[in-house]
Design a protein around this motif. Structure first.
Motif, PDB file in Angstrom:
ATOM      1  N   SER A 158       0.852  -1.182   0.000  1.00  0.00           N
ATOM      2  CA  SER A 158       0.000   0.000   0.000  1.00  0.00           C
ATOM      3  C   SER A 158       0.890   1.235   0.000  1.00  0.00           C
ATOM      4  O   SER A 158       1.336   1.700   1.043  1.00  0.00           O
ATOM      5  N   PRO A 159       1.204   1.777  -1.181  1.00  0.00           N
ATOM      6  CA  PRO A 159       2.100   2.936  -1.248  1.00  0.00           C
ATOM      7  C   PRO A 159       1.486   4.167  -0.606  1.00  0.00           C
ATOM      8  O   PRO A 159       0.259   4.336  -0.591  1.00  0.00           O
ATOM      9  N   GLY A 160       2.342   5.052  -0.114  1.00  0.00           N
ATOM     10  CA  GLY A 160       1.858   6.232   0.588  1.00  0.00           C
ATOM     11  C   GLY A 160       1.688   7.455  -0.272  1.00  0.00           C
ATOM     12  O   GLY A 160       1.106   8.458   0.185  1.00  0.00           O
ATOM     13  N   ASP A 161       2.195   7.419  -1.523  1.00  0.00           N
ATOM     14  CA  ASP A 161       2.134   8.635  -2.332  1.00  0.00           C
ATOM     15  C   ASP A 161       1.674   8.401  -3.768  1.00  0.00           C
ATOM     16  O   ASP A 161       1.841   9.268  -4.617  1.00  0.00           O
ATOM     17  N   TYR A 162       1.122   7.244  -4.050  1.00  0.00           N
ATOM     18  CA  TYR A 162       0.532   7.000  -5.371  1.00  0.00           C
ATOM     19  C   TYR A 162      -0.520   5.900  -5.246  1.00  0.00           C
ATOM     20  O   TYR A 162      -0.584   5.200  -4.226  1.00  0.00           O
TER      21      TYR A 162
END
Length: 470
Positions: free
Chosen positions: A226-230
């Motif tokens: 779960s990426p934080g910026d995309y």
């Protein structure tokens, strides 16, 4: 020169002389050196045998998977850069990438993103809504965000290579379908499983109406991250199985779409995840195979899952070059040994790298990787195209192995990695990579036609035998 030879042959025939005997089939070789000084350079494969020659045994009777193709992803970033070229330069690059013959790359497989990835200028889906609003009927659905760059690029690729196999993967559902109401983070809401299946169908039908038929889809890119910026989301295996078995699979059948589902689309280090989905009878009915990425674990995981589910196909769908693998010695060797050879020896029917094209700064992108490298680099300021090491690693198989080619048996040693294929016309292709610190004299033969070559350390060679040598 050719005209003079033809004229001489005609003159001999006119006076009743016997024509010259037909030349025997010969093997040909193309080499890329570990330092990049040679790049798919034709080399001599008729050298003398030495006492320490390593003989590579090729057995065309041992047949494994049938190949779909080799390629890279057409991301938004790639499409924007390609469409930014002048028309003549764009046409030349696309012919080089997707055309066959005349030393073109011959890409036959590509991957699109369903909505935005980190290599998109904005974080969009095909059904965006204001915060707090929802659209369960998909009344706002539209592929308009893809009309300026993505669609023209893939349609041009298909015009050059009508046999191009296209697959697609989402990085996130629309934000309103998720906990958190955002394309970043969260997971799929329980009440969005049916709308999300219909969202896939709408996407596939919309692209088909444009002449782009998707052979495969995955349901989530990297579902354990779960990426934080995309855009992205974690989606546990049991929930993916529920989505495919009860929603997406039946929706594809009802819509009479030919698209097949590939499970996982993530790293080699968690084979239990695709095994969990394939263990679900309802999901397994609709899952054609498992897709893999390179960023964790070992390529042998592909064979482990296939051994447990031998009717399940294997695909390798993402690995990016970048600053963490600088220079030819590291980047080229890893790409050839683990992906071109390793993934195909472990049953991959198709091999895809990540971005087909990026700019000199590794973009354009919004979040995510800041030092990724494309198969080619396009400078939007000058239109200059640079073919990166991944271009040549792909080319060692994409130029020579045709769709429908079958992997056949080839022997390896502790210092020499190999893979071999038999094309539909009967020709045979061998790729060998020397991962030792010293040169290796190698030998291989098909139908009595022997190829010998001294392979430098860190170098790869493709040897091709014509169909007459089988």
């Amino acid at each position: 020169m050719i005209r003079r030879v033809v004229a001489a042959g005609a003159a001999l025939a006119a006076i009743g002389a016997a024509p010259p005997p037909a030349s025997r089939p010969v093997a040909r070789g193309w080499q890329t050196s570990g330092d990049g000084s040679q790049r798919l350079t034709p080399v001599d494969v008729a050298e003398r045998r030495t006492a320490d020659t390593v003989v590579i045994a090729i057995d065309p009777q041992q047949r494994f998977q049938t190949m779909v193709g080799f390629g890279a992803a057409i991301t938004d970033a790639s499409a924007i850069l390609i469409q930014g070229l002048a028309p003549a330069e764009r046409a030349a690059l696309m012919r080089d990438l997707f055309g066959t013959g005349a030393d073109r790359l011959g890409l036959g497989f590509t991957r699109l993103t369903i909505g935005a990835s980190d290599f998109s200028p904005t974080h969009y889906s095909f059904d965006d809504m204001p915060a707090g609003a929802r659209d369960p009927s998909l009344a706002r659905f539209s592929i308009a965000p893809n009309r300026d760059a993505m669609l023209p690029t893939v349609k041009q690729a298909l015009a050059i290579n009508p046999r191009l196999v296209v697959m697609a993967s989402p990085w996130s559902p629309p934000g309103w379908m998720k906990t958190g109401d955002s394309m970043i983070g969260g997971t799929l809401r329980d009440d969005a499983y049916d709308p999300y299946a219909r969202y896939f169908v709408r996407y596939l039908k919309a692209y088909a109406a444009e002449g782009v038929t998707m052979r495969y889809v995955t349901v989530q890119n990297e579902p354990d991250f779960s990426p934080g910026d995309y855009p992205g989301m974690k989606w546990p295996a049991v929930d993916r199985a529920r989505f495919v078995g009860r929603h997406l699979g039946p929706a594809l059948v009802q819509a009479r779409l030919p698209t097949r589902v590939l499970e996982w689309d993530h790293n080699w280090d968690q084979p239990r995840q695709p095994e969990t989905v394939l263990a679900d009878p309802a999901a397994r009915r609709y899952v054609a195979g498992v897709a893999w990425h390179c960023y964790g674990g070992d390529v042998s995981a592909q064979s482990r899952v296939r051994a447990a589910y031998p009717k399940s196909d294997v695909f390798f769908t993402e690995c990016s070059g970048g600053g963490w693998r600088p220079g030819w010695n590291a980047g080229f060797g890893d790409t050839v040994r683990n992906l071109m050879i390793g993934s195909t020896r472990h049953w991959a029917r198709g091999v895809l790298l990540w971005n087909l094209a990026l700019d000199p700064k590794g973009g354009p992108h919004k979040g995510g990787c800041g030092n990724c490298r494309g198969v080619v680099t396009i400078d939007p300021a000058t239109g200059t195209v640079t073919r990166e090491l991944e271009y040549y690693a792909l080319g060692h198989l994409s130029r020579f192995v045709r769709p429908g080619g079958v992997r056949i048996a080839s022997s390896e040693t502790g210092s020499l990695a190999t893979v071999a294929f038999r094309n539909p016309d009967g020709g045979v292709v061998l790729l060998a990579y020397n991962h030792s610190p010293k040169a290796l004299p190698i030998e291989a033969a098909i139908g009595g036609v022997v190829a010998r070559h001294r392979l430098p350390p860190g170098a790869a060679i493709t040897i091709a035998w014509p169909s007459a040598a089988r």
